[in-house]
Design an enzyme around this catalytic site. Structure first.
Site, PDB file in Angstrom:
ATOM      1  CG  ASP A   1      42.379   5.531  28.508  1.00  0.00           C
ATOM      2  OD1 ASP A   1      43.039   5.184  29.612  1.00  0.00           O
ATOM      3  OD2 ASP A   1      43.057   5.852  27.385  1.00  0.00           O
ATOM      4  CG  LEU A   2      35.156   3.195  32.327  1.00  0.00           C
ATOM      5  CD1 LEU A   2      34.965   1.972  32.000  1.00  0.00           C
ATOM      6  CD2 LEU A   2      34.764   3.408  34.112  1.00  0.00           C
ATOM      7  CG  ASP A   3      32.442   4.611  29.639  1.00  0.00           C
ATOM      8  OD1 ASP A   3      31.951   3.409  29.133  1.00  0.00           O
ATOM      9  OD2 ASP A   3      31.501   4.725  30.849  1.00  0.00           O
ATOM     10  CD  GLU A   4      38.530   9.164  28.826  1.00  0.00           C
ATOM     11  OE1 GLU A   4      39.511   9.368  28.128  1.00  0.00           O
ATOM     12  OE2 GLU A   4      38.286   9.455  29.916  1.00  0.00           O
TER      13      GLU A   4
END
Length: 299
Positions: A242-245
């Site tokens: 989950d990109l940048d999460e």
């Protein structure tokens, strides 16, 4: 002739040859602390620090980090871990024993902007970042001289969305070659594939500005300036798909006002990025972080 950094590392390893850290995650129940403490006492260990935290005391999760000294630890390692197994099974523990003198092998991925890479190199050179910086990988040649001048191997691997699989195959070969334990994305401006992330789960640390989810994509400082923001910051986290999460390790902020143009805001933001990433990396190297779901417990 040893360098200053090598001397600091050798001294650190010698001072900590009998020191280890025990990280525990398990269902909360009575007797955990007493049992673990008694076990260490019976094996001749002296507890130096002990931290624990219970997430939801009513049937929740228990987390503990114990740092201890044990004379002759190198000869006792196998027996210590074997003898701890029944305790781990009794309390349904997920646990790790980390030996402080065994420094982690680190790979740093960088792109064009060198500020985060330089911060890590400075911390390492001063002896304040205890790790073996095994290799630096970049999709640009910009940082080669600053890396190789410090005697650290540098590998240039072009990377973009069109050749991502090919680039990652080369990167994985390098990580295996240097037996890498931790990958640091020091403003590495490429997205990693799910396969790569899964292979190094909770072993990839990233840094980015803290405007997210606002100002996502290119030129965040220009758009933040146009919006008139009064606060900027940085977030360091473990990388997930989950990109940048991913699980957040550390964050910080700085104030800005109408006098700060885009360049000034970016400079403030980069200073925060440098310090936040360095702290997150140090905490990982010092075995202070336990990941639980998409959160971190940082002791």
């Amino acid at each position: 002739m040893h360098t200053y950094t090598e001397e600091k590392i050798e001294a650190y390893q010698n001072e900590n040859k009998n020191r280890a850290r025990l990280l525990i995650r398990c269902p909360d129940q009575p007797g955990i602390v007493a049992t673990v403490s008694q076990f260490l006492y019976e094996h001749g260990a002296n507890i130096v620090t002990s931290d624990q935290y219970t997430l939801d005391p009513e049937g929740g999760q228990f987390f503990m980090r114990i740092e201890f000294d044990c004379p002759g630890l190198r000869d006792k390692k196998a027996d210590l871990e074997k003898d701890f197994t029944p305790i781990a099974e009794k309390f349904n523990m997920h646990y790790d024993v980390r030996y402080v003198h065994e420094l982690k092998n680190v790979a740093i991925f960088a792109s064009k902007e060198p500020h985060c890479l330089l911060e890590l190199l400075w911390e390492w050179e001063s002896g304040d970042l205890m790790a073996n910086i095994a290799v630096v990988v970049s999709n640009h040649e910009v940082v080669r001289d600053m890396v190789e001048s410090r005697g650290i191997p540098f590998h240039y691997i072009p990377a973009n969305r069109d050749i991502r699989s090919q680039a990652e195959a080369q990167q994985k070969e390098i990580l295996e070659q240097y037996d890498v334990d931790l990958v640091i994305l020091a403003r590495y401006m490429q997205i990693l594939t799910p396969d790569f992330v899964e292979e190094y789960k909770n072993q990839i640390i990233n840094i980015h500005h803290s405007f997210l989810p606002a100002f996502i994509g290119a030129n965040p400082y220009e758009r933040a300036f146009n919006r008139g923001v009064k606060m900027i910051g940085a977030t360091s986290h473990y990388v997930t798909n989950d990109l940048d999460e991913g699980p957040i390790i550390e964050q910080d902020i700085g104030r800005v006002d109408h006098r700060d143009d885009v360049a000034a805001m970016k400079k403030i933001g980069q200073a925060i990025e440098r310090s936040v990433l360095a702290r997150a990396v140090k905490w990982h190297l010092e075995d202070r972080i336990i990941v639980h779901g998409n959160k971190t417990i940082v002791f």
